[in-house]
Scaffold this motif. Sequence first.
Motif, mmCIF file in Angstrom:
data_model
loop_
_atom_site.group_PDB
_atom_site.id
_atom_site.type_symbol
_atom_site.label_atom_id
_atom_site.label_comp_id
_atom_site.label_asym_id
_atom_site.label_seq_id
_atom_site.Cartn_x
_atom_site.Cartn_y
_atom_site.Cartn_z
ATOM 1 N N PRO A 224 0.806 -1.225 0.000
ATOM 2 C CA PRO A 224 0.000 0.000 0.000
ATOM 3 C C PRO A 224 0.839 1.275 0.000
ATOM 4 C CG PRO A 224 -0.919 -1.580 1.541
ATOM 5 C CD PRO A 224 0.400 -2.131 1.101
ATOM 6 N N VAL A 225 1.912 1.279 0.786
ATOM 7 C CA VAL A 225 2.752 2.481 0.854
ATOM 8 C C VAL A 225 3.498 2.697 -0.459
ATOM 9 C CG1 VAL A 225 4.784 3.501 1.962
ATOM 10 C CG2 VAL A 225 2.993 2.445 3.360
ATOM 11 N N LEU A 226 4.097 1.631 -1.008
ATOM 12 C CA LEU A 226 4.819 1.765 -2.276
ATOM 13 C C LEU A 226 3.886 2.200 -3.410
ATOM 14 C CD1 LEU A 226 7.312 -1.259 -2.358
ATOM 15 C CD2 LEU A 226 7.849 1.170 -2.107
ATOM 16 N N SER A 227 2.685 1.613 -3.443
ATOM 17 C CA SER A 227 1.744 1.978 -4.509
ATOM 18 C C SER A 227 1.313 3.435 -4.375
ATOM 19 C CB SER A 227 0.528 1.048 -4.478
ATOM 20 O OG SER A 227 -0.179 1.148 -3.260
ATOM 21 N N TYR A 228 1.125 3.888 -3.138
ATOM 22 C CA TYR A 228 0.770 5.297 -2.914
ATOM 23 C C TYR A 228 1.895 6.221 -3.376
ATOM 24 C CZ TYR A 228 -0.074 9.634 -0.349
ATOM 25 O OH TYR A 228 -0.242 10.960 -0.005
ATOM 26 N N LEU A 229 3.128 5.849 -3.085
ATOM 27 C CA LEU A 229 4.272 6.664 -3.514
ATOM 28 C C LEU A 229 4.366 6.722 -5.041
ATOM 29 C CD1 LEU A 229 7.045 5.564 -0.969
ATOM 30 C CD2 LEU A 229 5.763 7.726 -1.016
ATOM 31 N N MET A 230 4.053 5.608 -5.722
ATOM 32 C CA MET A 230 4.064 5.605 -7.184
ATOM 33 C C MET A 230 3.001 6.541 -7.737
ATOM 34 S SD MET A 230 6.486 3.691 -8.403
ATOM 35 C CE MET A 230 7.430 4.440 -7.076
ATOM 36 N N ALA A 231 1.808 6.507 -7.130
ATOM 37 C CA ALA A 231 0.735 7.395 -7.575
ATOM 38 C C ALA A 231 1.112 8.852 -7.354
ATOM 39 C CB ALA A 231 -0.560 7.057 -6.841
ATOM 40 N N CYS A 232 1.713 9.157 -6.201
ATOM 41 C CA CYS A 232 2.126 10.541 -5.904
ATOM 42 C C CYS A 232 3.223 11.006 -6.858
ATOM 43 C CB CYS A 232 2.622 10.642 -4.465
ATOM 44 S SG CYS A 232 1.330 10.455 -3.224
ATOM 45 N N THR A 233 4.180 10.130 -7.138
ATOM 46 C CA THR A 233 5.276 10.488 -8.038
ATOM 47 C C THR A 233 4.760 10.796 -9.436
ATOM 48 O OG1 THR A 233 6.825 9.097 -6.784
ATOM 49 C CG2 THR A 233 7.467 9.730 -9.021
ATOM 50 N N GLY A 234 3.873 9.918 -9.948
ATOM 51 C CA GLY A 234 3.299 10.153 -11.265
ATOM 52 C C GLY A 234 2.492 11.437 -11.311
ATOM 53 N N ALA A 235 1.721 11.702 -10.257
ATOM 54 C CA ALA A 235 0.906 12.917 -10.208
ATOM 55 C C ALA A 235 1.783 14.168 -10.165
ATOM 56 C CB ALA A 235 -0.011 12.875 -8.987
ATOM 57 N N ILE B 91 1.441 10.541 -15.568
ATOM 58 C CA ILE B 91 0.236 10.289 -14.772
ATOM 59 C C ILE B 91 -0.293 8.884 -15.048
ATOM 60 C CG2 ILE B 91 -2.137 10.997 -14.342
ATOM 61 C CD1 ILE B 91 -1.284 13.867 -15.076
ATOM 62 N N GLY B 92 -0.362 8.499 -16.331
ATOM 63 C CA GLY B 92 -0.846 7.164 -16.678
ATOM 64 C C GLY B 92 0.030 6.066 -16.108
ATOM 65 N N THR B 93 1.341 6.244 -16.210
ATOM 66 C CA THR B 93 2.274 5.268 -15.651
ATOM 67 C C THR B 93 2.139 5.176 -14.144
ATOM 68 O OG1 THR B 93 3.868 5.595 -17.449
ATOM 69 C CG2 THR B 93 4.722 4.677 -15.388
ATOM 70 N N GLY B 94 2.007 6.338 -13.488
ATOM 71 C CA GLY B 94 1.866 6.348 -12.032
ATOM 72 C C GLY B 94 0.619 5.611 -11.579
ATOM 73 N N ILE B 95 -0.504 5.835 -12.278
ATOM 74 C CA ILE B 95 -1.756 5.174 -11.917
ATOM 75 C C ILE B 95 -1.662 3.663 -12.141
ATOM 76 C CG2 ILE B 95 -4.192 4.936 -12.558
ATOM 77 C CD1 ILE B 95 -4.142 7.956 -13.214
ATOM 78 N N TRP B 96 -1.134 3.266 -13.291
ATOM 79 C CA TRP B 96 -1.037 1.841 -13.591
ATOM 80 C C TRP B 96 -0.084 1.151 -12.621
ATOM 81 C CZ3 TRP B 96 2.438 -1.930 -14.699
ATOM 82 C CH2 TRP B 96 1.955 -3.109 -15.273
ATOM 83 N N THR B 97 1.066 1.776 -12.371
ATOM 84 C CA THR B 97 2.038 1.177 -11.455
ATOM 85 C C THR B 97 1.471 1.078 -10.055
ATOM 86 O OG1 THR B 97 3.817 2.153 -12.786
ATOM 87 C CG2 THR B 97 4.413 1.312 -10.620
#
Length: 257
Positions: A14-25, A54-60
Amino acid sequence: MGHLDHAAFGWLTPVLSYLMACTGAALGLRCTVRALATTGRSRRNWLVTAASAIGTGIWTMHFVAMLGFRVSGTGIRYDIPLTILSLLVAMVVVCAGVFAVGYSRDRNRALLLGGLTTGLGVASMHYLGMAAVRLHGDVRYDPVLVGLSVLIAVVAATVALWAGLNITSPRAVTVASLVMGAAVSSMHYTGMFAVSVRVNPSGEALPGATAMQFIFPLAVGLGSYLFITSAFVALSPTADEREASASAQRPVETVAR
């Protein structure tokens, strides 16, 4: 019914996925700010970079979170073509939304249309990713929670596009990216809580690849793309910096003549 575990590795996924979403955003917002300060080919290139980030961040975010997904009584595999299709959908719909906002003269109308299109696309990416799951059993969805997850996706996408239009300072972008990351993660886990599985035990081998065989290497590759692109954006001069540099060189050129 099989017991579903959405965080088999504890807080790690959950934490890693959140960081990926934040990075992409964050990267997408910075690229959008750069795009709106330019014209022509430069604007197009920055918007493409914003959409891919953004797309990569969401998918990742989605598939890093899926690394922690387990169902008791059955293994899990992923259909590779459908998984890749979900990535392409994320890229295309985000690109459509970003370009609608980046080029439209009526920003408010473009914001609503782009937010709706992008949000539905993000939700489609999520459920395409879920359709790629192969297990011994039947997957069912709670329609109320599915509808809520789609609503969250549309709101998150609209807020993301609005932020791209109205937020320019690095500190504000950071705060906006944290909020957007939370919204994308909320959409994912709302969609996951809508899932129930009726397990049908079987000794047959499941088709597809395991998460560690396919999802993990792809997620690492896309995550690396995000960080490398972040470094490129951070090091590239802004429009104001280029203008200041050009202004500083003009007196020197005049004296030389």
